[in-house]
Design a protein around this motif. Sequence first.
Motif, PDB file in Angstrom:
ATOM      1  N   GLY A 116       5.840  -9.875 -24.094  1.00  0.00           N
ATOM      2  CA  GLY A 116       6.444  -8.621 -24.536  1.00  0.00           C
ATOM      3  C   GLY A 116       5.580  -7.474 -24.595  1.00  0.00           C
ATOM      4  N   ILE A 117       4.343  -7.623 -24.222  1.00  0.00           N
ATOM      5  CA  ILE A 117       3.399  -6.688 -24.279  1.00  0.00           C
ATOM      6  C   ILE A 117       3.449  -5.844 -23.112  1.00  0.00           C
ATOM      7  CG2 ILE A 117       0.848  -6.313 -24.368  1.00  0.00           C
ATOM      8  CD1 ILE A 117       0.815  -8.592 -26.419  1.00  0.00           C
ATOM      9  N   ARG A 118       3.248  -4.376 -23.127  1.00  0.00           N
ATOM     10  CA  ARG A 118       3.224  -3.776 -21.853  1.00  0.00           C
ATOM     11  C   ARG A 118       1.885  -3.455 -21.183  1.00  0.00           C
ATOM     12  NH1 ARG A 118       5.201   2.168 -23.633  1.00  0.00           N
ATOM     13  NH2 ARG A 118       6.178   2.421 -21.729  1.00  0.00           N
ATOM     14  N   VAL A 119       1.806  -4.160 -19.931  1.00  0.00           N
ATOM     15  CA  VAL A 119       0.541  -4.043 -19.121  1.00  0.00           C
ATOM     16  C   VAL A 119       0.839  -3.478 -17.966  1.00  0.00           C
ATOM     17  CG1 VAL A 119       0.069  -6.447 -20.137  1.00  0.00           C
ATOM     18  CG2 VAL A 119       1.318  -6.231 -17.962  1.00  0.00           C
ATOM     19  N   SER A 120      -0.344  -2.733 -17.691  1.00  0.00           N
ATOM     20  CA  SER A 120      -0.572  -1.858 -16.510  1.00  0.00           C
ATOM     21  C   SER A 120      -1.643  -2.314 -15.604  1.00  0.00           C
ATOM     22  CB  SER A 120      -0.299  -0.369 -16.640  1.00  0.00           C
ATOM     23  OG  SER A 120      -1.610  -0.171 -17.720  1.00  0.00           O
ATOM     24  N   LEU A 121      -1.600  -2.431 -14.270  1.00  0.00           N
ATOM     25  CA  LEU A 121      -2.732  -2.819 -13.364  1.00  0.00           C
ATOM     26  C   LEU A 121      -3.557  -1.775 -13.014  1.00  0.00           C
ATOM     27  CD1 LEU A 121      -0.252  -5.126 -11.253  1.00  0.00           C
ATOM     28  CD2 LEU A 121      -1.647  -5.825 -13.374  1.00  0.00           C
ATOM     29  N   HIS A 128       8.701  -7.734  -7.373  1.00  0.00           N
ATOM     30  CA  HIS A 128       8.850  -6.438  -7.284  1.00  0.00           C
ATOM     31  C   HIS A 128       9.384  -5.801  -8.474  1.00  0.00           C
ATOM     32  CE1 HIS A 128      10.341  -2.534  -5.286  1.00  0.00           C
ATOM     33  NE2 HIS A 128      11.352  -2.527  -6.242  1.00  0.00           N
ATOM     34  N   ALA A 129      10.198  -6.297  -9.370  1.00  0.00           N
ATOM     35  CA  ALA A 129      10.565  -5.830 -10.645  1.00  0.00           C
ATOM     36  C   ALA A 129       9.587  -5.706 -11.523  1.00  0.00           C
ATOM     37  CB  ALA A 129      11.867  -6.472 -11.181  1.00  0.00           C
ATOM     38  N   GLN A 130       8.790  -6.729 -11.535  1.00  0.00           N
ATOM     39  CA  GLN A 130       7.643  -6.612 -12.714  1.00  0.00           C
ATOM     40  C   GLN A 130       6.548  -5.810 -12.129  1.00  0.00           C
ATOM     41  OE1 GLN A 130       7.188 -10.975 -11.876  1.00  0.00           O
ATOM     42  NE2 GLN A 130       6.698 -11.133 -14.194  1.00  0.00           N
ATOM     43  N   LEU A 131       6.305  -5.496 -10.742  1.00  0.00           N
ATOM     44  CA  LEU A 131       5.284  -4.467 -10.335  1.00  0.00           C
ATOM     45  C   LEU A 131       5.605  -3.057 -10.674  1.00  0.00           C
ATOM     46  CD1 LEU A 131       3.951  -5.702  -6.783  1.00  0.00           C
ATOM     47  CD2 LEU A 131       2.901  -6.017  -8.980  1.00  0.00           C
ATOM     48  N   ARG A 132       6.978  -2.934 -10.469  1.00  0.00           N
ATOM     49  CA  ARG A 132       7.756  -1.579 -10.712  1.00  0.00           C
ATOM     50  C   ARG A 132       7.480  -1.163 -12.356  1.00  0.00           C
ATOM     51  NH1 ARG A 132      12.294   0.690 -12.569  1.00  0.00           N
ATOM     52  NH2 ARG A 132      13.254   2.579 -11.411  1.00  0.00           N
ATOM     53  N   THR A 133       7.886  -2.396 -12.918  1.00  0.00           N
ATOM     54  CA  THR A 133       7.633  -2.092 -14.671  1.00  0.00           C
ATOM     55  C   THR A 133       6.187  -1.776 -14.947  1.00  0.00           C
ATOM     56  OG1 THR A 133       9.349  -3.443 -15.196  1.00  0.00           O
ATOM     57  CG2 THR A 133       8.097  -3.034 -16.706  1.00  0.00           C
ATOM     58  N   SER A 134       5.296  -2.483 -14.365  1.00  0.00           N
ATOM     59  CA  SER A 134       4.245  -1.938 -14.559  1.00  0.00           C
ATOM     60  C   SER A 134       3.512  -0.534 -14.464  1.00  0.00           C
ATOM     61  CB  SER A 134       3.034  -3.053 -13.906  1.00  0.00           C
ATOM     62  OG  SER A 134       1.645  -2.633 -14.041  1.00  0.00           O
ATOM     63  N   THR A 135       4.265  -0.278 -13.067  1.00  0.00           N
ATOM     64  CA  THR A 135       3.737   1.074 -12.686  1.00  0.00           C
ATOM     65  C   THR A 135       4.525   2.159 -13.620  1.00  0.00           C
ATOM     66  OG1 THR A 135       3.768   0.357 -10.311  1.00  0.00           O
ATOM     67  CG2 THR A 135       3.991   2.755 -10.730  1.00  0.00           C
ATOM     68  N   PHE A 136       5.646   1.859 -13.898  1.00  0.00           N
ATOM     69  CA  PHE A 136       6.498   3.000 -14.748  1.00  0.00           C
ATOM     70  C   PHE A 136       5.849   2.994 -16.181  1.00  0.00           C
ATOM     71  CE2 PHE A 136       9.292   3.163 -11.305  1.00  0.00           C
ATOM     72  CZ  PHE A 136      10.044   4.063 -11.337  1.00  0.00           C
ATOM     73  N   ASP A 137       5.357   1.658 -16.607  1.00  0.00           N
ATOM     74  CA  ASP A 137       4.586   1.650 -17.793  1.00  0.00           C
ATOM     75  C   ASP A 137       3.572   2.695 -17.850  1.00  0.00           C
ATOM     76  OD1 ASP A 137       6.664   0.306 -19.287  1.00  0.00           O
ATOM     77  OD2 ASP A 137       5.544  -1.642 -19.085  1.00  0.00           O
ATOM     78  N   VAL A 154       0.748  -1.055   0.088  1.00  0.00           N
ATOM     79  CA  VAL A 154       0.178   0.093  -0.149  1.00  0.00           C
ATOM     80  C   VAL A 154       0.820   1.326   0.058  1.00  0.00           C
ATOM     81  CG1 VAL A 154      -0.406   0.593   2.483  1.00  0.00           C
ATOM     82  CG2 VAL A 154      -2.145   0.964   0.796  1.00  0.00           C
ATOM     83  N   THR A 155       2.178   1.035   0.547  1.00  0.00           N
ATOM     84  CA  THR A 155       2.842   2.402   0.647  1.00  0.00           C
ATOM     85  C   THR A 155       3.717   2.648  -0.699  1.00  0.00           C
ATOM     86  OG1 THR A 155       4.652   1.158   1.637  1.00  0.00           O
ATOM     87  CG2 THR A 155       3.120   2.163   2.985  1.00  0.00           C
ATOM     88  N   ARG A 156       3.617   1.697  -1.629  1.00  0.00           N
ATOM     89  CA  ARG A 156       4.441   1.858  -2.901  1.00  0.00           C
ATOM     90  C   ARG A 156       3.416   3.057  -3.607  1.00  0.00           C
ATOM     91  NH1 ARG A 156       9.429  -0.036  -2.627  1.00  0.00           N
ATOM     92  NH2 ARG A 156       9.410  -2.215  -1.781  1.00  0.00           N
ATOM     93  N   PRO A 157       4.440   3.838  -4.478  1.00  0.00           N
ATOM     94  CA  PRO A 157       3.593   4.820  -5.202  1.00  0.00           C
ATOM     95  C   PRO A 157       3.039   4.362  -6.586  1.00  0.00           C
ATOM     96  CG  PRO A 157       6.050   5.027  -5.496  1.00  0.00           C
ATOM     97  CD  PRO A 157       5.885   4.261  -4.275  1.00  0.00           C
ATOM     98  N   LYS A 158       1.846   4.615  -6.865  1.00  0.00           N
ATOM     99  CA  LYS A 158       1.237   3.967  -7.619  1.00  0.00           C
ATOM    100  C   LYS A 158       0.457   4.770  -8.907  1.00  0.00           C
ATOM    101  CE  LYS A 158       0.013   0.435  -4.534  1.00  0.00           C
ATOM    102  NZ  LYS A 158       0.176   1.243  -3.203  1.00  0.00           N
ATOM    103  N   VAL A 159       0.091   4.216  -9.908  1.00  0.00           N
ATOM    104  CA  VAL A 159      -0.346   5.006 -11.005  1.00  0.00           C
ATOM    105  C   VAL A 159      -1.762   4.487 -11.499  1.00  0.00           C
ATOM    106  CG1 VAL A 159      -0.246   5.878 -13.411  1.00  0.00           C
ATOM    107  CG2 VAL A 159       1.668   5.837 -11.969  1.00  0.00           C
ATOM    108  N   ALA A 160      -2.954   5.006 -11.510  1.00  0.00           N
ATOM    109  CA  ALA A 160      -4.207   4.611 -11.907  1.00  0.00           C
ATOM    110  C   ALA A 160      -4.652   5.180 -12.961  1.00  0.00           C
ATOM    111  CB  ALA A 160      -5.152   4.639 -10.767  1.00  0.00           C
ATOM    112  N   LEU A 161      -4.833   4.367 -14.318  1.00  0.00           N
ATOM    113  CA  LEU A 161      -5.143   4.852 -15.425  1.00  0.00           C
ATOM    114  C   LEU A 161      -6.742   4.475 -15.721  1.00  0.00           C
ATOM    115  CD1 LEU A 161      -2.006   4.377 -17.775  1.00  0.00           C
ATOM    116  CD2 LEU A 161      -2.727   6.448 -16.453  1.00  0.00           C
ATOM    117  N   HIS A 162      -7.184   3.347 -15.513  1.00  0.00           N
ATOM    118  CA  HIS A 162      -8.442   2.687 -15.847  1.00  0.00           C
ATOM    119  C   HIS A 162      -9.122   2.731 -14.266  1.00  0.00           C
ATOM    120  CE1 HIS A 162     -10.676   0.521 -18.671  1.00  0.00           C
ATOM    121  NE2 HIS A 162     -11.674   0.520 -17.695  1.00  0.00           N
ATOM    122  N   ASP A 163      -9.864   3.654 -13.925  1.00  0.00           N
ATOM    123  CA  ASP A 163     -10.539   3.891 -12.794  1.00  0.00           C
ATOM    124  C   ASP A 163     -11.753   4.825 -13.091  1.00  0.00           C
ATOM    125  OD1 ASP A 163     -10.429   3.354 -10.030  1.00  0.00           O
ATOM    126  OD2 ASP A 163      -8.694   4.884  -9.654  1.00  0.00           O
TER     127      ASP A 163
END
Length: 379
Positions: free
Chosen positions: A313-318, A345-354, A15-24
């Motif tokens: 190899g497809i960019r996915v965000s959560l 952690h690395a996959q969640l990070r990549t999703s967030t930055f994408d 919950v403390t990790r900074p996140k991005v919400a695009l589909h909300d």
Amino acid sequence: MSRPTTWIDENDPLVTRPKVALHDHLDGSLRPETLIELAVDARVTLPRTQPRELQYWLRNFGTVEPGRDWEDLFGLSTSVMQTAAHLRRVAREYVHTLAADGVVYAETRWAPEKHLAGGLRMDDAVDAVWAGLGQGMSDVRELGHPVEVRQILSIMRTGTVGHEVVDAASRGADVGVVGIDLAGHEEGHPARDHADAFHRAEMLGIRRTVHAGEADGAASIADALATCAAERIGHGARLVEDIAVAGEALDVHSAVAAWRAAGADPASLALGDVAAHVRDARIVLEVCPTSNSEGSVVATLAQHPVALLAAAGIRVSLHPDNRMLSETSVTGEMRAVVRAFGWTHAQLRTSTFDALDAAFGPGELRERIRAEVLVPGWD
């Protein structure tokens, strides 16, 4: 800071990790308590009048109300969002919810055409949402949880006011509007029906995302990209139907099981033309695992292709899609893919930055969030 009672596990370390919400969806993120209070004021009858009972009814709508259309749920929430005061309250509380979820940047989408029954003009509704978002941003900033939120205006696939929505978006730069969306019934209502409005939006420099690959297959995604110049795809789960697993083309329900049987080896995946284009053009999918694992795409989270798509190899965000209806959050979606697919952690990070890369907000704002918030928060 006010927060929903059930959507966010405040004890989850994520919950403390900074996140991005695009589909909300804003109209899918009312708190049950708020829905009940606003319904009294709007003289709307609800199926349940206690918060936990209402939350259960909303989350289990398909079982409790078999045969009813999911748009009935949105009809319920939008029915109490027909005045400027109600829109302001919902938007303000939404920002509090984001802060509690650890979100630092969000683009909330909603369909202005669904909020005019009480006499508001489209611009009035857009202004009211921005006023609520602004107050919410001020609130959480003072509490030490700053969030930047912008608006995306949705055009309904079954509607006829797409050009009016584009007009509102073109006037909306000063009230946080950063793009348009196409939403609603996908099957039988192709994106190309709204090509003129989206082409005009492109000419005006308005950014574009389209719901596709949820209720219809990869051809729907191709249509959204070709006819509406979509820059992001909302959901996109059924893109997996354009990816052969060990030489076999499969539907969305069986692809993940076959991939696991092949050792979850990325080399076992062969992309078709649509999937290869999405990969090569680095188009980000706005993936909503929980929402899409409740019957709208697949039956269970284990069947959801998010991990397979990422391996291809497809960019996915959560994203949560509808916080109230699916009783989830960005934190919840991250935790779900960790449990179901062992994401690191690395996959969640990549999703967030994408997600931040694909955001429609101003470039200087995104760069500041990346450097000052995401990098220290994830490294």
